[in-house]
Write a protein that holds these residues in place. Structure first.
Motif, PDB file in Angstrom:
ATOM      1  N   ALA A   1      17.634  54.856  71.881  1.00 34.25           N
ATOM      2  CA  ALA A   1      18.407  55.580  70.578  1.00 34.25           C
ATOM      3  C   ALA A   1      18.167  57.137  70.403  1.00 34.25           C
ATOM      4  O   ALA A   1      17.169  57.468  70.535  1.00 34.25           O
ATOM      5  N   LYS A   2      19.293  57.892  70.000  1.00 34.16           N
ATOM      6  CA  LYS A   2      19.485  59.283  69.715  1.00 34.16           C
ATOM      7  C   LYS A   2      19.926  59.303  68.391  1.00 34.16           C
ATOM      8  O   LYS A   2      20.790  58.639  67.751  1.00 34.16           O
ATOM      9  N   MET A   3      19.338  60.374  67.791  1.00 32.33           N
ATOM     10  CA  MET A   3      19.915  60.465  66.090  1.00 32.33           C
ATOM     11  C   MET A   3      19.837  61.807  65.712  1.00 32.33           C
ATOM     12  O   MET A   3      18.916  62.585  66.100  1.00 32.33           O
ATOM     13  N   GLY A   4      20.441  62.005  64.523  1.00 27.09           N
ATOM     14  CA  GLY A   4      20.324  63.336  63.969  1.00 27.09           C
ATOM     15  C   GLY A   4      21.248  63.688  62.983  1.00 27.09           C
ATOM     16  O   GLY A   4      22.418  62.952  63.016  1.00 27.09           O
ATOM     17  N   LEU A   5      20.938  64.464  61.876  1.00 25.76           N
ATOM     18  CA  LEU A   5      22.107  65.087  61.226  1.00 25.76           C
ATOM     19  C   LEU A   5      22.444  66.170  61.481  1.00 25.76           C
ATOM     20  O   LEU A   5      21.777  67.508  61.355  1.00 25.76           O
ATOM     21  N   THR A   6      23.251  66.553  62.272  1.00 27.01           N
ATOM     22  CA  THR A   6      23.969  67.664  63.088  1.00 27.01           C
ATOM     23  C   THR A   6      24.823  68.421  62.531  1.00 27.01           C
ATOM     24  O   THR A   6      25.524  69.424  63.410  1.00 27.01           O
TER      25      THR A   6
END
Length: 259
Positions: A127-132
């Protein structure tokens, strides 16, 4: 076929599945409409004790806003769409039953914000995530600036939001955002294992514990302790409390009914 499906997988555990894998399960108008319709059922469900939120496919949990759809909107429509995502996440956060986000793949922007509205987050190793959002000339608008800071602390939240950094599930676990990281093939089993642990406890006790923590978190300790006592008192008249005492005396596992 609905883009969001609700299913009871046993008497007390339900799942919400985002079902737009061809579009990375992004928040289209239709998906949000379907999600709200499923929440209508969930909010009045009598036997539900735990809800797992997951996604179809292996690549994406939810990529956030549907940018293809977003490009056709004027400014007012964009603002309204962001408001709708925020309201949806808040509705998930306000469910009386505990929620588990099972993050199978990409969770960016509104997709990660959806997981922030859940009580527990687990993720697959890939999984990859972020508030980009700052890299797109906006900011998180569905609760991200508030919920991330409350979960991992203000300094770390500033770091991730201001840099628009993308990170993996191991880093998410390290900073306290993700509770457990497992193989993708084990993700649903792990979510179900946690759900069963919760569902085996007394429903009123679980719900009151959740409310006590949420209601007391932003208050001083004295106010928080009063909130805890008030919620504790809600558990005293329950048949489940007496059943727990009886089961302890008889050295058996209690049978809770939620009453």
């Amino acid at each position: 076929m609905s883009t969001v499906q609700f299913e009871m997988i046993d008497e007390h555990i339900g799942t919400i599945t985002l079902n737009r894998p061809e579009a990375a399960n992004a928040f289209s108008k239709q998906l949000m409409k379907d999600f709200h319709e499923q929440l209508d059922q969930i909010e009045i469900h009598q036997s539900l004790r735990v809800l797992i939120i997951k996604a179809q496919g292996e690549k994406a949990f939810c990529a956030g806003a549907d940018l293809k759809e977003r490009r056709t909107m004027n400014q007012e429509q964009v603002v309204d769409a962001v408001r709708q995502i925020g309201e949806l996440v808040t509705r998930v956060a306000n469910l009386k039953v505990p929620t588990i986000a099972a993050i199978n793949g990409a969770a960016f922007g509104g997709g990660l914000e959806l997981s922030l509205g859940c009580d527990i987050r687990i993720a697959s190793k890939n999984a990859k995530m972020g508030l980009t959002e700052t890299s797109l000339a906006i900011i998180p608008g569905a609760g991200g600036t508030q919920r991330l800071a409350r979960l991992i602390g203000l300094a770390k939240a500033k770091y991730y939001i201001l840099t628009a950094k993308r990170f993996d599930s191991f880093e998410g676990e390290k900073v306290g955002l993700i509770e457990e990281v497992v193989e993708l093939t084990d993700l649903e089993d792990k979510a179900l294992e946690i759900a069963n642990q919760i569902a085996s406890n007394a429903p009123v006790g679980v719900q009151m514990a959740k409310k006590a923590m949420e209601e007391g978190f932003d208050h001083d300790i004295h106010t928080g302790l009063k909130i805890e006592r008030d919620r504790y008192l809600n558990t005293i008249p329950t048949a489940d409390r007496l059943e727990a005492l009886e089961a302890f005396k008889e050295k058996r596992k209690p049978t809770f009914t939620g009453k």
